[in-house]
Write an enzyme that holds these catalytic residues in place. Structure first.
Site, mmCIF file in Angstrom:
data_model
loop_
_atom_site.group_PDB
_atom_site.id
_atom_site.type_symbol
_atom_site.label_atom_id
_atom_site.label_comp_id
_atom_site.label_asym_id
_atom_site.label_seq_id
_atom_site.Cartn_x
_atom_site.Cartn_y
_atom_site.Cartn_z
ATOM 1 N N GLU A 1 -7.937 -0.133 -11.473
ATOM 2 C CA GLU A 1 -9.050 0.464 -10.735
ATOM 3 C C GLU A 1 -10.211 0.605 -11.714
ATOM 4 O O GLU A 1 -10.065 1.221 -12.766
ATOM 5 C CB GLU A 1 -8.638 1.822 -10.181
ATOM 6 N N ASP B 1 2.042 3.417 -9.551
ATOM 7 C CA ASP B 1 0.714 3.887 -9.922
ATOM 8 C C ASP B 1 0.794 4.462 -11.337
ATOM 9 O O ASP B 1 1.677 5.279 -11.633
ATOM 10 C CB ASP B 1 0.232 4.959 -8.949
ATOM 11 N N ASP C 1 -4.874 3.663 -12.491
ATOM 12 C CA ASP C 1 -5.916 4.537 -11.986
ATOM 13 C C ASP C 1 -7.080 4.615 -12.983
ATOM 14 O O ASP C 1 -6.869 4.834 -14.178
ATOM 15 C CB ASP C 1 -5.314 5.928 -11.759
ATOM 16 N N HIS D 1 -6.159 4.768 -0.277
ATOM 17 C CA HIS D 1 -5.976 6.215 -0.115
ATOM 18 C C HIS D 1 -7.243 7.016 -0.385
ATOM 19 O O HIS D 1 -7.298 8.208 -0.061
ATOM 20 C CB HIS D 1 -4.865 6.692 -1.049
ATOM 21 N N ASP D 2 -8.249 6.392 -0.985
ATOM 22 C CA ASP D 2 -9.513 7.078 -1.302
ATOM 23 C C ASP D 2 -10.663 6.677 -0.387
ATOM 24 O O ASP D 2 -11.773 7.199 -0.532
ATOM 25 C CB ASP D 2 -9.935 6.771 -2.742
#
Length: 561
Positions: free
Chosen positions: A259, A101, A202, A335-336
């Protein structure tokens, strides 16, 4: 239109690990690198090709690792850099690739760059971040943070405000500064030289901020403007990504996914173009934003289930428009996001397994790279915690304070229903390995409560049941590896299917093969007749037999001809 060139990552499947919640090896209640190493054979058995690891860098953990204080160090909770190198070696030995990440829209305020930056305008790191003078004694703009409240924080040491699109301890990096950009590229090359195989980036489409900083429009009930339309997909975004590609990706064989909240199809066509000048693919959020609250001030917080029409329209748009031009990432969970079977399916005992398999079928036959989030492959559900104290997530606590305590826009009971449905902690409860204490995750009290249904839903149970969700995912992944049409075939919605509010039917077709995908999105027994050739072959189904014109609750089936 189908592309000519094929890339290795196009028929790969990604397994996402949230390290804090995956496997604890030293019994401190927190998952770690050695725990991941101990479970690599399980991921290999599933059939995945790439492991995406959520952040494991040194961090104060204000936002569970998305606030990085040292980009070249592993957080002690997870182990050491030597442990990470061992994970790389063991994964590669099994033919598994590792995707890190990358969080470079912002850092932690405890990062040495920010500690230097706040010392004053003359410091060489000052322009690594975004500083502005007060306007009439207040914030420079009315921009709202993604995590509630203002996106600006006054720093008394500097006598200026700094921008933080997320938590106050996550100051935004200034990508207008070429020194900052090349510091980021140096970090990326450092990890790539170590042997990692890719980056998940991210909120990467937020790095190009506007040329001018102006107030945003306020919706009814809002104190702060929605910042996403202001900062997403900025005027220099493609330039920055192309520069990143030239300085990093062009030098290594990496898989990259960005993302990209608030991105349109046109944005994604550029970011994830098949010429490989920017990224390989993007995470767009349209299909996982459909169940947001109609009241702007509430954002995503609601508890309604989306309709099939909404889901189909969104997925079809991205499949059709990116076909032959760019590459989709395929996901229900991460995860979100809440657990897919609770959000889009039915997590009750009667239909959990059927609906989990239905959702998997719908997604895995689309064109793109599928992402399987830890526990999705066994049908893990939302946590259904009833007390606010059971949630650890910063976003969850902030929104409760804003909407219930401060602004008094909603009552506590209703807000808790929304949190139960949407909180990010639904995805973050510890992985359910078996029916022992703490679900086999740890012998210590976990950092976040285990879902109470772990004794019925766990890996041990799934591996012992040939009809489990796990083995269904295993078969889907195997089919993707074996059937080129899943990777290169054109997507077509069955003519007229856009009028069917219960059943989704689409076709994947290349020169050699046609796949006919049918999913019943409901718990109703339905009758549907489709004009299919006699020589069709039932490739996969979540029922043991085929009643042809009958569709049972959450039935999914794929014909090949």
């Amino acid at each position: 239109m189908t592309q000519a060139k094929q890339y290795w990552w196009q028929n790969a499947v990604v397994y996402q690990i949230y390290p804090r919640s995956f496997q604890d090896s030293n019994n401190d209640g927190i998952g770690d690198i050695k725990g991941i190493i101990s479970r690599l054979d399980y991921i290999k058995k599933l059939g995945a090709d790439i492991i995406w690891l959520n952040p494991m860098y040194k961090s104060p953990n204000v936002d569970n690792g998305y606030d990085i204080s040292d980009y070249r160090a592993i957080h002690p909770d997870f182990g050491s850099l030597d442990d990470f190198k061992e994970l790389l070696a063991q994964a590669h030995k099994l033919g598994l690739k590792i995707m890190m990440d990358l969080v470079v829209n912002h850092s932690s305020d405890e990062n040495k760059w920010f500690e230097e930056s706040r010392k004053g305008p003359e410091n060489p790191y000052r322009d690594y971040y975004i500083w502005r003078d007060p306007v009439d004694g207040h914030e420079p703009t009315n921009w709202g943070s993604y995590f509630s409240g203002s996106a600006w924080k006054f720093d008394e040491t500097s006598d200026q405000y700094y921008l933080h699109l997320f938590a106050t301890k996550q100051p935004d990096l200034n990508w207008e500064n070429p020194k900052l950009r090349h510091s980021v590229y140096d970090i990326m090359n450092w990890w790539a030289d170590m042997g990692i195989d890719g980056f998940r980036m991210d909120v990467i489409n937020l790095i190009s901020k506007p040329a001018e900083y102006k107030d945003g429009k306020l919706a009814d009930g809002e104190r702060y403007a929605d910042v996403e339309p202001i900062v997403a997909n900025g005027h220099r975004e493609n330039e920055f990504l192309q520069e990143m590609h030239q300085n990093v990706m062009a030098k290594h064989d990496l898989v990259t996914v960005g993302e990209a909240p608030g991105s349109s199809v046109k944005d994604a066509e550029k970011y994830a173009n098949l010429d490989e000048t920017e990224l390989n693919m993007v995470f767009q959020f349209e299909h996982v934003s459909l169940d947001g609250n109609p009241k702007a001030a509430f954002g995503k917080w609601d508890d309604r289930h989306v309709t099939l029409n909404e889901v189909r329209t969104s997925l079809s748009k991205w499949q059709t428009n990116l076909g032959g031009k760019a590459w989709n990432s395929l996901y229900w969970n991460n995860h979100d996001q809440p657990r897919a079977v609770s959000r889009f399916g039915n997590d009750g005992p009667k239909y959990r397994v059927k609906s989990a398999k239905m959702l998997a079928t719908l997604l895995h036959f689309l064109q793109g790279t599928p992402y399987v989030y830890e526990g999705e492959e066994i049908g893990m559900t939302n946590a259904h915690f009833k007390q606010l104290a059971d949630y650890q997530d910063l976003e969850t606590h902030n929104i409760y304070k804003q909407l219930v305590t401060d602004d008094k826009l909603i009552d506590s009971a209703t807000m808790m229903k929304y949190i139960e449905f949407h909180s990010r902690d639904n995805a973050r409860t510890p992985m359910q390995w078996d029916d022992s204490e703490n679900a086999g995750f740890s012998n210590h009290q976990p950092w976040l409560k285990v879902n109470q249904n772990y004794s019925e839903i766990n890996v041990k149970q799934a591996l012992a049941d040939p009809d489990s969700v796990f083995y269904y995912y295993q078969k889907l992944i195997k089919l993707r590896h074996e059937l080129p049409v899943i990777t290169d075939g054109k997507y077509e919605l069955l003519p007229g299917n856009d009028q069917d509010k219960d059943v989704y039917v689409y076709i994947r077709k290349n020169a050699d093969t046609t796949l006919f995908v049918i999913v019943n999105f409901t718990e109703k027994q339905l009758t549907r007749k489709y004009d299919l050739p006699d020589k069709k072959h039932l490739l996969i189904s979540n029922y043991d037999d085929d009643l042809t014109a009958q569709l049972r609750p959450y039935e999914a089936k794929v014909y090949q001809f």
